[in-house]
Design a protein around this motif. Sequence first.
Motif, mmCIF file in Angstrom:
data_model
loop_
_atom_site.group_PDB
_atom_site.id
_atom_site.type_symbol
_atom_site.label_atom_id
_atom_site.label_comp_id
_atom_site.label_asym_id
_atom_site.label_seq_id
_atom_site.Cartn_x
_atom_site.Cartn_y
_atom_site.Cartn_z
ATOM 1 N N UNK A 58 0.812 -1.215 0.000
ATOM 2 C CA UNK A 58 0.000 0.000 0.000
ATOM 3 C C UNK A 58 0.848 1.268 0.000
ATOM 4 N N UNK A 87 -5.939 -5.382 10.120
ATOM 5 C CA UNK A 87 -5.734 -3.952 10.266
ATOM 6 C C UNK A 87 -6.085 -3.502 11.672
ATOM 7 N N UNK A 91 -11.223 -3.372 10.133
ATOM 8 C CA UNK A 91 -11.645 -3.174 8.737
ATOM 9 C C UNK A 91 -12.468 -4.335 8.205
ATOM 10 N N UNK B 173 -14.734 3.676 6.169
ATOM 11 C CA UNK B 173 -13.350 3.499 6.589
ATOM 12 C C UNK B 173 -12.496 3.087 5.389
ATOM 13 N N UNK B 175 -9.743 1.866 5.260
ATOM 14 C CA UNK B 175 -9.026 0.609 5.479
ATOM 15 C C UNK B 175 -9.819 -0.598 4.989
ATOM 16 N N UNK B 176 -11.153 -0.411 4.892
ATOM 17 C CA UNK B 176 -11.978 -1.511 4.409
ATOM 18 C C UNK B 176 -11.613 -1.852 2.961
ATOM 19 N N UNK B 178 -8.672 -1.183 1.584
ATOM 20 C CA UNK B 178 -7.334 -1.778 1.637
ATOM 21 C C UNK B 178 -7.421 -3.242 2.038
#
Lengths: 344, 282
Positions: A58, A87, A91, B173, B175-176, B178
């Motif tokens: 990332x 995470x 997440x 979010x 990050x979801x 990602x």
Amino acid sequence: MNAGPAGIGVVFSNVTKQYGKMTAVDGVSLDIRAGEFLTLLGPSGSGKTTLLMMLAGFQDISMGDILVGGASIAATPPEKRNFGMVFQGYALFPHMTVRKNIAYPLEIRHRPRAEIDARVDEMLEMVQLKGLADRHPHQLSGGQQQRVALARALSFSPRVLLLDEPLGALDRKLRAEVQDQLKDIHNRVGTTFIYVTHDQEEALTMSDRIVIMNRGRVVQVGSPIELYEKPRTVFAANFLGKSNFIRHEGRIFALRPEKIQVFAAGKGQGQNRLCGTVRSITYMGATLKLMVEVENHPTIEVHVPAWHSAEAFSESQAVELCWSNDAQVEVEGGDGDEAGARSA
Amino acid sequence: MTARSSRFNPYWLLVAPAVLLVLALYVAPIVNVLLLSVTDPKPGFDNYAKIFQSDTVAGLLWRTVRLCLITTVAAVTLGYIVSYAMLHALSHVRRRMMSILLISFWISVLVRSFAWLMLLGHNGLVNDALLGLGLISEPLPLMRNELGVLIGMTEYMVPYAILPLLANMQGIDPRVSSASRSLGASHAQTFFRVFLPLTRPGIIAASLLVFISSLGFYVTPAILGGGKVQMIAEYISVQLLVTVRWGVAAMLATLMIASVLALMYVLNRFMKLSVVFGGATR
Ligand SMILES: Nc1ncnc2c1ncn2[C@@H]1O[C@H](COP(=O)(O)OP(=O)(O)OP(=O)(O)O)[C@@H](O)[C@H]1O
Ligand SMILES: [Mg+2]
């Protein structure tokens, strides 16, 4: 249970990450062994997440290279790297049930339905969430969500699992519980775990090896015992556990508080001695913390077993501190972090 | 509700003037419209029967609904793309985009419709450019038809679609997404399986908001449709001012108010209205 393919080794070769002028990770070289539980430990802002994000794909690598199983992954997009990732904040997919969340990586890989169902059941069993398969994430407690995230990240048998402070949001008791489960799961699946935390206790109890980081650099790498018993720098000694620093003829020695014996003044025995006055006594359950003022020296912290000794000390008492030569370790100072390490 | 709420609360006195004002200036005329629709020219539901009996009225309603639906789809699609871009833009770019968005709210619909007139006419910028490039041999009919009306309405409604969509997207979010990538999903798979489903409330809210707002379009169809593309608002005004059939006008107005209220109710079920208008998420 099916262990899946075993873990794989990861090599960081002089990896650097710059955000504009700011260097977040500075020339990190690391050799992570296949199947080990490696913890990245460091204060906030030391570059742990950045390092993990470069490994996960990332973040771009500014300089250096990352090798997985001997091959560079710098040009591989995240979805092709086949790393599981847990995470911070988990997440989870809020619009999917627990079962759907865990099945997701398998569905993406077009595995047959029957295999997916079997694998999801297996994962649910592993993280002890069998009864909750049809709930949505918002109907779960923090600890349960954490376990779903873990099951999801492991369901496709990745050879490396990355965890970024996965227990940060849990309370102390739950955290200890999940730590045990995590360790247990690691032993069973044989995946390489790369674990980020700034909790030193967590790092000590779970890791095969710990990497202490500071300001984007690796300070020291070693097993928990190595790092605790033989810290090489003031920062390492201070960040993992507590330490006093005894200065002697321009050299610095780290001395753990529990390796000091306390005697009444004049009764001391041992290779090294210092006379001082007790400034404060704190009862901490298992141990008693004494802050002892010594002339021409910063206050020394001493931990003694509390049992039967709580009455033996009083404030302003004159005492003699003694320790053997093998209790102290010579460390390097000079990285300017003597004061900052404790507060991190 | 507690037992206390049944007692008279003296604080009502403080809002009483405002309540009276709203009742007198807003509710009373609407009730009057409602009454007109069943009393003019004679008592009964004759006006409402026209929906089914008069081809003109039925055609008008159908055209209005059709144009509004197309506008909704177009505006929400474009708004979705812009919101997505804003979400992923660098923060200073996003700030600039936001201010352009806000400025667009202040430019009157009349001005915008005339601007489109300049662009879309036979000798307008668009046709001139296409002719000049040799892409077409004669001017395209871009206005004085439904296409022109749709272009004008869509352009006006895009900012209204962006606000609820952006509020919704900002609540997701990052990050979801990602996480989805780390689990093996490509960009496209992540978008369709994770991001798009999570923006469903925003899409529904934006669609209802745009649809409701476009029902009342008056200036744009009048200018860009060149009198040939009448929608409900323009028709009502003609009934009032030209043919003086107040009953029909009142019936159509009542129909519109009822549909709007019904849609608002649905909208409120899906999402708190404060969220739609850019308030905090959830
Ligand atoms: N996107 C970014 N742009 C600029 N600087 C960043 C960015 N991300 C991180 N940094 C900086 O890089 C440094 C390392 O950040 P990183 O998130 O890796 O720290 P960390 O060790 O994970 O800290 P924490 O324990 O607080 O999570 C920090 O000084 C941070 O401010
Ligand atoms: Mg971090």
